[in-house]
Design an enzyme around this catalytic site. Structure first.
Site, PDB file in Angstrom:
ATOM      1  N   LYS A 276      -8.383   7.383 -19.016  1.00 27.34           N
ATOM      2  CA  LYS A 276      -8.677   7.941 -20.334  1.00 27.34           C
ATOM      3  C   LYS A 276      -7.429   7.913 -21.227  1.00 27.34           C
ATOM      4  O   LYS A 276      -6.946   6.851 -21.544  1.00 27.34           O
ATOM      5  CB  LYS A 276      -9.264   9.348 -20.145  1.00 27.34           C
ATOM      6  CG  LYS A 276     -10.394   9.415 -19.100  1.00 27.34           C
ATOM      7  CD  LYS A 276     -11.610   8.656 -19.537  1.00 27.34           C
ATOM      8  CE  LYS A 276     -12.720   8.432 -18.535  1.00 27.34           C
ATOM      9  NZ  LYS A 276     -12.702   8.932 -17.207  1.00 27.34           N
TER      10      LYS A 276
ATOM     11  N   ARG B  20       0.852  -1.200   0.000  1.00 25.47           N
ATOM     12  CA  ARG B  20       0.000   0.000   0.000  1.00 25.47           C
ATOM     13  C   ARG B  20       0.883   1.244   0.000  1.00 25.47           C
ATOM     14  O   ARG B  20       0.600   2.227  -0.679  1.00 25.47           O
ATOM     15  CB  ARG B  20      -0.951   0.017   1.223  1.00 25.47           C
ATOM     16  CG  ARG B  20      -1.683   1.338   1.356  1.00 25.47           C
ATOM     17  CD  ARG B  20      -2.927   1.334   2.248  1.00 25.47           C
ATOM     18  NE  ARG B  20      -2.877   0.472   3.391  1.00 25.47           N
ATOM     19  CZ  ARG B  20      -2.173   0.717   4.517  1.00 25.47           C
ATOM     20  NH1 ARG B  20      -1.467   1.828   4.636  1.00 25.47           N
ATOM     21  NH2 ARG B  20      -2.195  -0.146   5.511  1.00 25.47           N
TER      22      ARG B  20
ATOM     23  N   ASP C  10      -7.394  19.629 -13.682  1.00 28.28           N
ATOM     24  CA  ASP C  10      -7.733  18.296 -14.188  1.00 28.28           C
ATOM     25  C   ASP C  10      -7.319  18.287 -15.667  1.00 28.28           C
ATOM     26  O   ASP C  10      -7.945  18.940 -16.504  1.00 28.28           O
ATOM     27  CB  ASP C  10      -9.244  18.063 -14.020  1.00 28.28           C
ATOM     28  CG  ASP C  10      -9.684  16.679 -14.494  1.00 28.28           C
ATOM     29  OD1 ASP C  10      -8.987  16.097 -15.354  1.00 28.28           O
ATOM     30  OD2 ASP C  10     -10.731  16.191 -14.032  1.00 28.28           O
TER      31      ASP C  10
ATOM     32  N   TYR D  99     -16.741  17.835 -14.638  1.00 26.39           N
ATOM     33  CA  TYR D  99     -17.090  16.415 -14.766  1.00 26.39           C
ATOM     34  C   TYR D  99     -18.072  16.045 -13.638  1.00 26.39           C
ATOM     35  O   TYR D  99     -17.828  16.357 -12.463  1.00 26.39           O
ATOM     36  CB  TYR D  99     -15.821  15.558 -14.697  1.00 26.39           C
ATOM     37  CG  TYR D  99     -16.119  14.096 -14.500  1.00 26.39           C
ATOM     38  CD1 TYR D  99     -16.844  13.378 -15.448  1.00 26.39           C
ATOM     39  CD2 TYR D  99     -15.725  13.430 -13.346  1.00 26.39           C
ATOM     40  CE1 TYR D  99     -17.153  12.044 -15.256  1.00 26.39           C
ATOM     41  CE2 TYR D  99     -16.023  12.087 -13.145  1.00 26.39           C
ATOM     42  CZ  TYR D  99     -16.748  11.407 -14.108  1.00 26.39           C
ATOM     43  OH  TYR D  99     -17.068  10.087 -13.902  1.00 26.39           O
TER      44      TYR D  99
HETATM   45  C1  LIG Z   1     -12.432  15.053 -16.710  1.00 26.40           C
HETATM   46  C2  LIG Z   1     -12.570  13.877 -15.788  1.00 26.40           C
HETATM   47  N1  LIG Z   1     -12.073  13.962 -14.543  1.00 26.40           N
HETATM   48  C3  LIG Z   1     -12.168  12.929 -13.669  1.00 26.40           C
HETATM   49  C4  LIG Z   1     -12.815  11.764 -14.019  1.00 26.40           C
HETATM   50  C5  LIG Z   1     -12.939  10.640 -13.001  1.00 26.40           C
HETATM   51  O1  LIG Z   1     -12.066   9.620 -13.335  1.00 26.40           O
HETATM   52  P1  LIG Z   1     -12.333   8.042 -13.038  1.00 26.40           P
HETATM   53  O2  LIG Z   1     -13.534   7.664 -13.836  1.00 26.40           O
HETATM   54  O3  LIG Z   1     -11.061   7.409 -13.511  1.00 26.40           O
HETATM   55  O4  LIG Z   1     -12.547   7.908 -11.584  1.00 26.40           O
HETATM   56  C6  LIG Z   1     -13.346  11.637 -15.309  1.00 26.40           C
HETATM   57  C7  LIG Z   1     -14.055  10.400 -15.700  1.00 26.40           C
HETATM   58  O5  LIG Z   1     -14.783  10.355 -16.672  1.00 26.40           O
HETATM   59  C8  LIG Z   1     -13.218  12.721 -16.222  1.00 26.40           C
HETATM   60  O6  LIG Z   1     -13.721  12.668 -17.463  1.00 26.40           O
END
Ligand SMILES: Cc1ncc(COP(=O)(O)O)c(C=O)c1O
Length: 381
Positions: free
Chosen positions: A195, A46, A170, A98
């Site tokens: 992604k 961990r 982000d 998001y």
């Molecule tokens: C712009 C963005 N930030 C954060 C996330 C969250 O990521 P995760 O789905 O890997 O938890 C996503 C998921 O679609 C996203 O598109």
């Protein structure tokens, strides 16, 4: 090293025990000690695992940071960042955020006494109005989802200069191939590595990258204490994905451009949202802070009928209707009923998510095949 070399070699060493070129999947929970506290740098998985370390070093390298941290998902990475704060602290965030981030902020952290403001950030002067002595963080997503608005990272970083405020970006949609937020003044870069970094729709993971070792230490403490780490198999897959990030992103951008140009001239298409288009409202900022414009785009259909968007989505053959984005395969989505389905119609329409809006994650297939797929699907309208 140039970016194209960093994605392959940045922060990497051949496996010290065997010389393996690729860091193996160290599928172990613990590591032998020769005497209490005497180990080879790893004690419990961990806290650290060599496969995760290789990924974390790669992340730091490609984002021009000092430290990277890999998490079980993008939202786990976001969760760790907010845990830097205390009750009473305030976060100013984008209103075009998001949905999962919005849910985490409002349904989990709000009840622990953290206050959030969700505001339009394309006009940075708006942000100043919300800064007060409790402001501890500004949370930016650019390009935004699904409207592909562009927020000026450098301008916001100047706004918070001299104040005790962390700027978090982000960078999931852009990736460091297109923009490097730490170079533009951000303190923390966050990714859903699920992604583009992973790039093959075969893992769920998250990432943080910082340029300050004391901030990294705080985040490592939170990561180890709360435990939402990226496992060795997913670390391996993400690391492998990063090695072709530059090649994939180049093709995503080329295909994104081709499809945006096709859609702009299509008689049934109303608006096209892609930051590379000259009439995109934030095109000037995109040119300044991005190296190209990416493979994410959205468009609306003339007449704005819900059923027309569904008809197009049901008839696409190469684009698959699915959540997520950033993989080699092209995906399509209907924000009004999917990502923004839980937001009241009036509210979602305020940010542009109207009934006929379709979002595309343009993959790396043949541009001609993708355009032909859209052409035949639009004939059903
Ligand atoms: C712009 C963005 N930030 C954060 C996330 C969250 O990521 P995760 O789905 O890997 O938890 C996503 C998921 O679609 C996203 O598109």
């Amino acid at each position: 090293m140039d970016f194209n070399t960093k994605v392959i070699h940045g922060g990497q060493t051949h496996d010290p025990s065997t010389g393996a070129i690729m860091t193996p999947i160290y599928q172990t929970s613990t590591f032998a000690q020769t005497s209490p506290g005497v180990d080879k740098g790893y004690e419990y998985a961990r806290t650290a695992n060599p496969t995760r370390t290789a990924l974390e070093n790669a992340l730091a390298s490609i984002e021009n940071g000092t430290n990277g941290l890999a998490f079980a998902s993008g939202v786990a990475a976001i969760d760790a960042v907010v845990k830097l704060l205390n009750p009473g602290d305030e976060i100013i965030s984008t209103n075009d955020l998001y949905g999962g981030t919005f849910r985490l902020f409002t349904k989990i952290f709000q009840k622990y006494g953290i206050k959030f403001y969700f505001i339009g950030m394309t006009n940075t002067s708006q942000i100043e109005k919300y800064i007060n002595k409790n402001t501890k963080m500004i949370w930016v997503e650019t390009p935004t989802n699904p409207m592909l608005s562009i927020i000026d990272i450098k301008k916001i970083s100047k706004l918070k200069n001299g104040k005790n405020i962390l700027l978090v970006v982000d960078n999931t949609f852009a990736t460091p191939y297109l923009q490097k937020p730490l170079d533009l003044g951000a303190d923390i870069v966050m990714h859903s590595a699920t992604k583009y970094l992973g790039g093959h729709s075969d893992l769920v993971a998250g990432a943080l990258i910082v340029k300050d070792r004391s901030l990294a230490k705080e985040l490592y403490f939170i990561q180890n204490s709360t435990g939402a780490i990226c496992g060795p198999m997913d670390s391996f897959l993400a690391l492998r994905g990063i090695k072709t990030l530059h090649l994939r992103m180049q093709r995503h951008c080329e295909n994104g451009r081709g499809i945006a140009i096709f859609l702009v001239s299509h008689p049934k298409v109303d608006k096209v949202y892609w930051p590379g288009l000259q009439d995109h409202p934030n095109h000037d900022i995109a040119i300044k802070q991005m190296n190209d414009f990416g493979g994410m785009l959205s468009f609306t259909i003339k007449g704005n009928k819900y059923k027309d968007a569904i008809l197009v989505l049901e008839n696409l053959k190469i684009f698959t209707l699915a959540e997520s984005l950033g993989g080699v395969e092209s995906l399509s989505g209907h924000p009004a009923s999917m990502s923004h389905g839980s937001i009241p119609k009036k509210e979602r329409e305020k940010v542009g998510v109207i009934d006929s809006l379709i979002r595309l994650s343009v993959g790396v297939e043949s541009e001609k095949d993708l355009i032909n797929d859209l052409k035949q699907a639009l004939e059903f309208v």
